[in-house]
Design an enzyme around this catalytic site. Sequence first.
Site, PDB file in Angstrom:
ATOM      1  N   LYS A 281      47.178  45.229  26.668  1.00 44.77           N
ATOM      2  CA  LYS A 281      46.016  44.762  25.890  1.00 44.77           C
ATOM      3  C   LYS A 281      45.067  45.889  25.477  1.00 44.77           C
ATOM      4  O   LYS A 281      45.320  46.571  24.503  1.00 44.77           O
ATOM      5  CB  LYS A 281      45.289  43.646  26.661  1.00 44.77           C
ATOM      6  CG  LYS A 281      46.224  42.426  26.873  1.00 44.77           C
ATOM      7  CD  LYS A 281      45.498  41.179  27.253  1.00 44.77           C
ATOM      8  CE  LYS A 281      46.408  40.046  27.676  1.00 44.77           C
ATOM      9  NZ  LYS A 281      46.750  39.104  26.658  1.00 44.77           N
TER      10      LYS A 281
ATOM     11  N   TYR B 182      49.824  34.474  35.412  1.00 44.82           N
ATOM     12  CA  TYR B 182      50.824  34.758  34.375  1.00 44.82           C
ATOM     13  C   TYR B 182      51.061  36.260  34.330  1.00 44.82           C
ATOM     14  O   TYR B 182      50.113  37.054  34.381  1.00 44.82           O
ATOM     15  CB  TYR B 182      50.304  34.275  33.012  1.00 44.82           C
ATOM     16  CG  TYR B 182      51.222  34.554  31.838  1.00 44.82           C
ATOM     17  CD1 TYR B 182      52.442  33.883  31.711  1.00 44.82           C
ATOM     18  CD2 TYR B 182      50.863  35.481  30.851  1.00 44.82           C
ATOM     19  CE1 TYR B 182      53.269  34.134  30.624  1.00 44.82           C
ATOM     20  CE2 TYR B 182      51.688  35.722  29.760  1.00 44.82           C
ATOM     21  CZ  TYR B 182      52.891  35.046  29.657  1.00 44.82           C
ATOM     22  OH  TYR B 182      53.714  35.287  28.586  1.00 44.82           O
TER      23      TYR B 182
ATOM     24  N   ASP C 225      48.417  43.196  38.554  1.00 41.99           N
ATOM     25  CA  ASP C 225      48.651  43.042  37.125  1.00 41.99           C
ATOM     26  C   ASP C 225      47.281  43.069  36.443  1.00 41.99           C
ATOM     27  O   ASP C 225      46.563  42.062  36.416  1.00 41.99           O
ATOM     28  CB  ASP C 225      49.399  41.730  36.853  1.00 41.99           C
ATOM     29  CG  ASP C 225      49.664  41.536  35.369  1.00 41.99           C
ATOM     30  OD1 ASP C 225      49.164  42.351  34.556  1.00 41.99           O
ATOM     31  OD2 ASP C 225      50.377  40.577  35.017  1.00 41.99           O
TER      32      ASP C 225
END
Length: 423
Positions: free
Chosen positions: A263, A140, A235
């Site tokens: 994050k 994702y 990522d």
Amino acid sequence: MSEARHHRASQVIPGGVNSTVRAFRSVGGSPVFMERGKGPFIYDADGKEYIDFVCSWGPLILGHAHPHVTEALHKAIEKGTSFGACTEAETLLAERLCLAVPSFEKVRLVSSGTEATLSALRLARAYTGRERFMKFRGCYHGHADSFLIEAGSGALTLGQPSSPGVTKACAQDTLLAEFNNLESVQAIFNKYGDSISCVFVEPVAGNMGVVLPEAGFLQGLRNLCTANGSLLVFDEVITGFRLGLSGAQGYFNVTPDLTTMGKIIGGGLPLGVYGGKAEIMDRISPLGPVYQAGTLSGNPIATAAGLAVLDLLEQPGFYESLNFRAEQWENSTREALSGAAFPFTINRLGSMMTLFFTESPVSSYAQAVQSDTKRYGRYFSAMLGQGVYLAPAQFEAAFISCEHSEKVLERSCEAIRNCISGL
Ligand code: PLP
């Protein structure tokens, strides 16, 4: 109380949630409404305490409301919330990011992981002059159209490998390979080689549950990208500052051309970053033609949180002690499950871990989706009842913070022992 709140929210917010992964659709019941957090604990609207293994989906490596971060936020907020103009804190953060992360020569600050990945993809396409890109089934990379093709996390949980609204033309430019399978990558390069701008990968997959890269996989990607004139993009929205200061790229000693993060770097506030070689990054406007901007990019509050988080992560021994605790967490979880009448597999790297309800090892997407998601639902509900807050879906990572003490982790294992016979 949560149920009533969810009912009310559902009148004005689709599904009553502002991020699909917060819904309890795959585990049953309605989402718990939270009110506050402190250290390893989160408290719902009724005041019930839970040990928090979601940690806001990864950012809270210091736990909830860490005093150093809170103090930095208080100081920053006194000065104003946003200027839409340059501040020195952005430079300080960018300098520390470039020092920590091997592939960062220059970075751009944005406001989310999604913004970081979509900007990095645009840049990779512009830099190479190629339109297609490759990603892996079950990984994702945020919710931009190009990535919502067989995506992990919520998209995987809900059995919606791709979303309506993503155009066929967009989907055609997204090529899908299998995680931990270099032959599948080679086959796509053989077919589309000179039109592939980049390969996007979660170096440790977190969104099909935690799936570790097999030995040689990341280096193999590096080699294939170099051989085919494509950029390698890591990522590291989850792994960045989770596995260590240098992220997965430092851990595995493989340097991508571009990296995205989010994050942890925002300390629980909206902050993302993408960066890489100066030669590539200098194609971004105003130096180059690749447009990217943001009203709140490098926002002073988020930047202050990021700097405060780094103060602690940079302390000698921070990761050694976190990872030591995480190893204890894995061992005691295994021990608590040892009497189980069902098969299970635990994948962990550093302080991210997933418990799969399947017999086989999980090193691919195909193996991850073999997990018994109905059993996960029962496990989730039973643990919730015992005051343990897990991700409301199987295909996610559980995280701990430096505030999750041995005692707290032991309490969570006691909860497993209490509910194991009903699973
Ligand atoms: N990339 C990865 C690996 C992620 O796990 C996520 C979110 O979970 C994203 C990108 C998107 O980040 P955000 O939710 O901040 O937009």
